[in-house]
Scaffold this active site. Structure first.
Site, PDB file in Angstrom:
ATOM      1  N   CYS A  53      44.506  41.486  32.767  1.00 16.01           N
ATOM      2  CA  CYS A  53      43.513  42.116  33.632  1.00 16.01           C
ATOM      3  C   CYS A  53      44.005  41.893  35.049  1.00 16.01           C
ATOM      4  CB  CYS A  53      42.125  41.501  33.436  1.00 16.01           C
ATOM      5  SG  CYS A  53      40.898  42.172  34.599  1.00 16.01           S
ATOM      6  N   CYS A  74      40.907  40.887  37.695  1.00 14.17           N
ATOM      7  CA  CYS A  74      40.208  39.604  37.586  1.00 14.17           C
ATOM      8  C   CYS A  74      40.590  38.933  36.272  1.00 14.17           C
ATOM      9  CB  CYS A  74      38.707  39.785  37.731  1.00 14.17           C
ATOM     10  SG  CYS A  74      38.010  41.063  36.655  1.00 14.17           S
ATOM     11  N   SER A  75      39.664  38.868  35.313  1.00 15.90           N
ATOM     12  CA  SER A  75      39.993  38.234  34.026  1.00 15.90           C
ATOM     13  C   SER A  75      39.174  38.848  32.897  1.00 15.90           C
ATOM     14  CB  SER A  75      39.749  36.724  34.085  1.00 15.90           C
ATOM     15  OG  SER A  75      38.391  36.455  34.444  1.00 15.90           O
ATOM     16  N   CYS A  76      39.012  40.180  32.924  1.00 13.83           N
ATOM     17  CA  CYS A  76      38.286  40.853  31.848  1.00 13.83           C
ATOM     18  C   CYS A  76      38.980  40.587  30.512  1.00 13.83           C
ATOM     19  CB  CYS A  76      38.213  42.342  32.124  1.00 13.83           C
ATOM     20  SG  CYS A  76      37.246  42.742  33.599  1.00 13.83           S
TER      21      CYS A  76
END
Length: 207
Positions: free
Chosen positions: A111, A114-116
């Protein structure tokens, strides 16, 4: 969307397990001292992500796909609905897409914003998944990052595709079934599936 590889030199630093554990313990202590959480609540959250939500659920989906061609087709067509057949789904898993590794294509998930991450099948994302170094370098030079940061060599003859997850679409990988697993049960197959193999940064275990 997928991106293609560009052979740029990259490095990625990762915190050690001891460093991560120390940071987590410090944060936990502060939250308990300030009355934000109790020890019991922390233990319950850990139990949920260790036993009720996490990579073991994704592993069970992968094992079923390896064993059941019909389910595999449904998983690749609509991962969210196929996982729901097994009672797996929920927050951060509303729109999941599974991409299949083959003898000629290897898939990796990131991602970049961000950190999906597909929590219902993989649990919480590992710390390195959130690092800017991983998020930028895996897109530019995936083969080198896999080799140097994860000790995972992908042959030059295999194409690498990098899939960029977002809040609208979360990808994860259906790894290749290991050789020598004919006749194994789904539970035995699930034990071979690692979290990193479903991200694309590591192999499955060998039987």
């Amino acid at each position: 969307m997928s991106t293609t590889e560009s052979p740029l030199p990259v490095t990625m630093q990762q915190r050690s397990d001891a460093e991560v554990a120390a940071r987590v313990k410090a944060l936990e202590s502060i939250m308990i001292e300030k009355g934000i959480m109790t020890t019991e609540a922390v233990d319950r959250l850990a139990e949920i992500y260790e036993n009720e939500v996490g990579p073991q659920l994704g592993a069970s989906v992968v094992a079923k796909a390896w064993s059941d061609p019909g389910f595999r087709e449904r998983l690749l067509a609509n991962a969210t609905e196929a996982c729901a057949e097994m009672g797996i789904g929920g927050l951060q898993g509303e729109d999941m897409v599974v991409v299949e590794n083959t003898d000629t294509v290897h898939n990796v998930i990131v991602c970049t914003l961000c950190s999906c991450y597909p929590w219902p099948v993989l649990g919480l994302p590992p710390n390195w998944y959130k690092y800017p170094a991983y998020r930028s370098s895996i897109v530019r030079a995936p083969r080198r990052v896999l080799r140097e940061s994860f000790r995972f060599d992908i042959p030059d003859s295999v194409e690498i595709r990098v899939w960029d997850s977002s809040s609208e679409m979360r990808y994860w990988v259906l790894p290749l079934r290991p050789e020598g697993t004919e006749g194994m049960s789904e539970s035995e197959l699930a034990a071979l599936v690692t979290r990193d193999s479903m991200i694309g940064t590591g192999p499955t275990a060998t039987p």
